[in-house]
Write an enzyme that holds these catalytic residues in place. Structure first.
Site, PDB file in Angstrom:
ATOM      1  N   ARG A 177      -5.108 -23.579 -16.331  1.00  0.00           N
ATOM      2  CA  ARG A 177      -3.882 -23.866 -15.566  1.00  0.00           C
ATOM      3  C   ARG A 177      -2.815 -24.639 -16.366  1.00  0.00           C
ATOM      4  O   ARG A 177      -2.116 -25.499 -15.819  1.00  0.00           O
ATOM      5  CB  ARG A 177      -4.206 -24.646 -14.275  1.00  0.00           C
ATOM      6  CG  ARG A 177      -5.094 -23.933 -13.308  1.00  0.00           C
ATOM      7  CD  ARG A 177      -4.484 -22.652 -12.745  1.00  0.00           C
ATOM      8  NE  ARG A 177      -5.506 -21.933 -12.011  1.00  0.00           N
ATOM      9  CZ  ARG A 177      -6.264 -20.964 -12.537  1.00  0.00           C
ATOM     10  NH1 ARG A 177      -6.086 -20.556 -13.774  1.00  0.00           N
ATOM     11  NH2 ARG A 177      -7.175 -20.374 -11.815  1.00  0.00           N
TER      12      ARG A 177
ATOM     13  N   SER B 137      -4.018 -23.825  -4.379  1.00  0.00           N
ATOM     14  CA  SER B 137      -4.977 -24.895  -4.685  1.00  0.00           C
ATOM     15  C   SER B 137      -4.248 -26.176  -5.045  1.00  0.00           C
ATOM     16  O   SER B 137      -3.351 -26.173  -5.889  1.00  0.00           O
ATOM     17  CB  SER B 137      -5.865 -24.494  -5.861  1.00  0.00           C
ATOM     18  OG  SER B 137      -6.636 -23.382  -5.502  1.00  0.00           O
TER      19      SER B 137
ATOM     20  N   GLU C 118      -3.046 -29.735  -9.361  1.00  0.00           N
ATOM     21  CA  GLU C 118      -2.648 -28.528 -10.093  1.00  0.00           C
ATOM     22  C   GLU C 118      -1.128 -28.325 -10.009  1.00  0.00           C
ATOM     23  O   GLU C 118      -0.514 -27.745 -10.888  1.00  0.00           O
ATOM     24  CB  GLU C 118      -3.356 -27.322  -9.460  1.00  0.00           C
ATOM     25  CG  GLU C 118      -3.136 -26.031 -10.196  1.00  0.00           C
ATOM     26  CD  GLU C 118      -3.965 -24.872  -9.640  1.00  0.00           C
ATOM     27  OE1 GLU C 118      -5.189 -25.043  -9.444  1.00  0.00           O
ATOM     28  OE2 GLU C 118      -3.374 -23.808  -9.403  1.00  0.00           O
TER      29      GLU C 118
HETATM   30  C1  LIG Z   1      -1.160 -18.956  -1.106  1.00  0.00           C
HETATM   31  C2  LIG Z   1      -1.185 -19.298  -2.568  1.00  0.00           C
HETATM   32  C3  LIG Z   1      -2.218 -18.840  -3.366  1.00  0.00           C
HETATM   33  C4  LIG Z   1      -2.256 -19.154  -4.723  1.00  0.00           C
HETATM   34  N1  LIG Z   1      -3.298 -18.702  -5.472  1.00  0.00           N
HETATM   35  C5  LIG Z   1      -3.333 -18.978  -6.788  1.00  0.00           C
HETATM   36  C6  LIG Z   1      -4.409 -18.500  -7.607  1.00  0.00           C
HETATM   37  O1  LIG Z   1      -5.307 -17.809  -7.153  1.00  0.00           O
HETATM   38  N2  LIG Z   1      -4.403 -18.809  -8.917  1.00  0.00           N
HETATM   39  C7  LIG Z   1      -3.419 -19.557  -9.487  1.00  0.00           C
HETATM   40  O2  LIG Z   1      -3.455 -19.806 -10.694  1.00  0.00           O
HETATM   41  N3  LIG Z   1      -2.391 -20.042  -8.731  1.00  0.00           N
HETATM   42  C8  LIG Z   1      -2.328 -19.764  -7.417  1.00  0.00           C
HETATM   43  N4  LIG Z   1      -1.294 -20.246  -6.652  1.00  0.00           N
HETATM   44  C9  LIG Z   1      -0.282 -21.123  -7.285  1.00  0.00           C
HETATM   45  C10 LIG Z   1       0.942 -20.395  -7.845  1.00  0.00           C
HETATM   46  O3  LIG Z   1       1.167 -19.170  -7.169  1.00  0.00           O
HETATM   47  C11 LIG Z   1       0.822 -20.124  -9.347  1.00  0.00           C
HETATM   48  O4  LIG Z   1       0.661 -21.330 -10.071  1.00  0.00           O
HETATM   49  C12 LIG Z   1       2.045 -19.378  -9.901  1.00  0.00           C
HETATM   50  O5  LIG Z   1       1.806 -19.018 -11.225  1.00  0.00           O
HETATM   51  C13 LIG Z   1       3.317 -20.229  -9.852  1.00  0.00           C
HETATM   52  O6  LIG Z   1       4.411 -19.379 -10.134  1.00  0.00           O
HETATM   53  P1  LIG Z   1       5.839 -19.663  -9.516  1.00  0.00           P
HETATM   54  O7  LIG Z   1       6.764 -18.642 -10.043  1.00  0.00           O
HETATM   55  O8  LIG Z   1       5.772 -19.787  -8.054  1.00  0.00           O
HETATM   56  O9  LIG Z   1       6.150 -21.052 -10.181  1.00  0.00           O
HETATM   57  P2  LIG Z   1       6.965 -22.271  -9.546  1.00  0.00           P
HETATM   58  O10 LIG Z   1       6.140 -22.890  -8.468  1.00  0.00           O
HETATM   59  O11 LIG Z   1       8.333 -21.856  -9.190  1.00  0.00           O
HETATM   60  O12 LIG Z   1       7.019 -23.243 -10.792  1.00  0.00           O
HETATM   61  C14 LIG Z   1       5.852 -23.765 -11.394  1.00  0.00           C
HETATM   62  C15 LIG Z   1       6.260 -24.411 -12.710  1.00  0.00           C
HETATM   63  O13 LIG Z   1       6.719 -23.413 -13.594  1.00  0.00           O
HETATM   64  C16 LIG Z   1       8.074 -23.690 -14.000  1.00  0.00           C
HETATM   65  N5  LIG Z   1       8.736 -22.387 -14.165  1.00  0.00           N
HETATM   66  C17 LIG Z   1       8.882 -21.392 -13.237  1.00  0.00           C
HETATM   67  N6  LIG Z   1       9.496 -20.337 -13.812  1.00  0.00           N
HETATM   68  C18 LIG Z   1       9.769 -20.685 -15.092  1.00  0.00           C
HETATM   69  C19 LIG Z   1      10.380 -20.017 -16.196  1.00  0.00           C
HETATM   70  N7  LIG Z   1      10.880 -18.787 -16.099  1.00  0.00           N
HETATM   71  N8  LIG Z   1      10.459 -20.672 -17.377  1.00  0.00           N
HETATM   72  C20 LIG Z   1       9.972 -21.938 -17.496  1.00  0.00           C
HETATM   73  N9  LIG Z   1       9.396 -22.624 -16.498  1.00  0.00           N
HETATM   74  C21 LIG Z   1       9.281 -21.990 -15.317  1.00  0.00           C
HETATM   75  C22 LIG Z   1       8.655 -24.557 -12.922  1.00  0.00           C
HETATM   76  O14 LIG Z   1       9.721 -25.353 -13.393  1.00  0.00           O
HETATM   77  C23 LIG Z   1       7.427 -25.398 -12.553  1.00  0.00           C
HETATM   78  O15 LIG Z   1       7.249 -26.454 -13.477  1.00  0.00           O
HETATM   79  C24 LIG Z   1      -1.228 -19.952  -5.304  1.00  0.00           C
HETATM   80  C25 LIG Z   1      -0.171 -20.409  -4.483  1.00  0.00           C
HETATM   81  C26 LIG Z   1      -0.151 -20.075  -3.153  1.00  0.00           C
HETATM   82  C27 LIG Z   1       0.994 -20.578  -2.301  1.00  0.00           C
END
Ligand SMILES: Cc1cc2nc3c(=O)[nH]c(=O)nc-3n(C[C@H](O)[C@H](O)[C@H](O)COP(=O)(O)OP(=O)(O)OC[C@H]3O[C@@H](n4cnc5c(N)ncnc54)[C@H](O)[C@@H]3O)c2cc1C
Length: 308
Positions: A162, A212, A283
């Site tokens: 992660r 998570s 996380e």
């Molecule tokens: C219902 C649910 C289930 C989930 N299941 C999982 C799972 O099974 N496994 C898992 O690993 N995660 C899971 N997650 C967590 C999440 O979906 C992941 O961590 C996902 O990768 C986050 O992506 P995001 O685009 O939403 O990032 P964001 O939440 O928008 O951002 C996360 C971080 O990344 C940065 N960021 C975003 N885009 C960029 C970019 N283009 N360049 C630089 N920095 C950037 C942001 O500034 C922040 O620091 C889950 C979440 C939910 C709500």
């Protein structure tokens, strides 16, 4: 580029929490994204990036400066018979289904992860025994401090559980190239569907959440198991509660604040520490204006609350 001042951010986080951004910008293409970050950096203006907001607790007090949302950057291209290239804002569930249709295996694990490609690279998102590090060939990254954009091979991104060595306050993931394996579209689609079905059965769908809450601290015991066994499922502060379906999920019952969620996280950490003497590490990432006390709660080990 779409632009708004005093923009409410709660709708851009799957937790439905977040105050206003001074300014919200939503670039329409990669060039707009890179030149915006470059300009803000040169002017010394604060900026931050939100992808799907599915791993981000945004402060209820809001975010200073410019918040850049990548939602419109969603192109996916197949560069050769085994490679897909996706822009930062492409959604993982869509990408996983697209790959399955193309008869490309490797992204089945990602179908239930509601984030974007950019957030998934930053977080090394993973599920069902795989993760981004296993399939990423390279990422196109803009380094705002150096002012340059370059393709970085996955082997140089320092992927661990992660996390990776990119800093979202400095690096912008512009796009990512995935190396996949050709296979039967029917079989890949069936596996993708089974992974999606599993999500619906095991996660609190319907309540706003951020997935998570804590990283799994041990290979053989999940954070959910430890929280469940330590009685954390009964915890609730204000309108933030631990899900009764999955103890490692915090849900927003409606109108919860980031302060309530942070206080609940402290209680969850304490609960596991009191029962198992295991330190839990969140996380999620945070964005915006958090008090020093709140920030301390994110990094302070639960053991520091105990007098020995
Ligand atoms: C219902 C649910 C289930 C989930 N299941 C999982 C799972 O099974 N496994 C898992 O690993 N995660 C899971 N997650 C967590 C999440 O979906 C992941 O961590 C996902 O990768 C986050 O992506 P995001 O685009 O939403 O990032 P964001 O939440 O928008 O951002 C996360 C971080 O990344 C940065 N960021 C975003 N885009 C960029 C970019 N283009 N360049 C630089 N920095 C950037 C942001 O500034 C922040 O620091 C889950 C979440 C939910 C709500």
């Amino acid at each position: 580029m779409e632009e708004a001042l005093k923009a409410p951010l709660s709708k851009f986080s799957t937790m439905k929490i977040g105050g206003e951004a001074d300014r919200l910008c939503q670039p329409q293409n990669v060039d707009e994204l890179v030149s915006l970050v470059n300009q803000l950096q040169e002017e010394g203006e604060p900026w931050s990036i939100v992808g799907g907001g599915s791993n981000l607790l945004i402060s209820s007090r809001g975010v200073k400066g410019t918040v850049i949302r990548t939602a419109f950057l969603k192109d996916i291209n197949s560069t050769n018979s085994e490679t897909l290239e996706a822009a930062a804002g492409a959604r993982l569930p869509h990408l996983a289904k697209y790959a399955a249709q193309m008869g490309l295996s490797g992204l089945e694990f990602a179908v239930g992860i509601p984030g974007t490609v950019g957030g998934a690279v930053i977080m090394n998102a993973g599920a069902h025994g795989s993760c981004i590090a296993n399939i990423l060939e390279s990422a196109l990254v803009f380094d705002s401090q150096a002012g340059d954009i370059k393709t970085i091979p996955a082997s140089e991104l320092g992927f661990v559980y992660r996390n990776c060595n990119l800093d979202p306050s400095r690096h912008v993931v512009v796009s990512a190239k995935f190396k996949l394996s050709p296979g039967s579209s029917e079989e890949i689609s069936a596996k993708t569907q089974a992974n999606e079905d599993y999500r619906w059965r095991t996660q609190p769908i319907g309540w706003p959440n951020l997935g998570s809450t804590f990283k799994n601290p041990l290979p053989d015991k999940s954070a959910g198991y430890l929280l469940d066994k330590s009685g954390a499922k009964d915890l609730k502060i204000g309108n933030a509660a631990v899900s009764s379906l999955h103890a490692n999920f915090v849900i927003n019952l409606g109108g919860a604040t980031s302060e309530e969620v942070t206080a609940l996280l402290e209680k969850m950490k304490e609960s596991v520490f009191n029962t198992f003497e295991i330190e839990m590490t969140p996380e999620w990432k945070t964005m915006g204006d958090f008090s020093d006390e709140e920030l301390a709660a994110w990094i302070k080990p639960a053991s520091q609350n105990h007098i020995s």
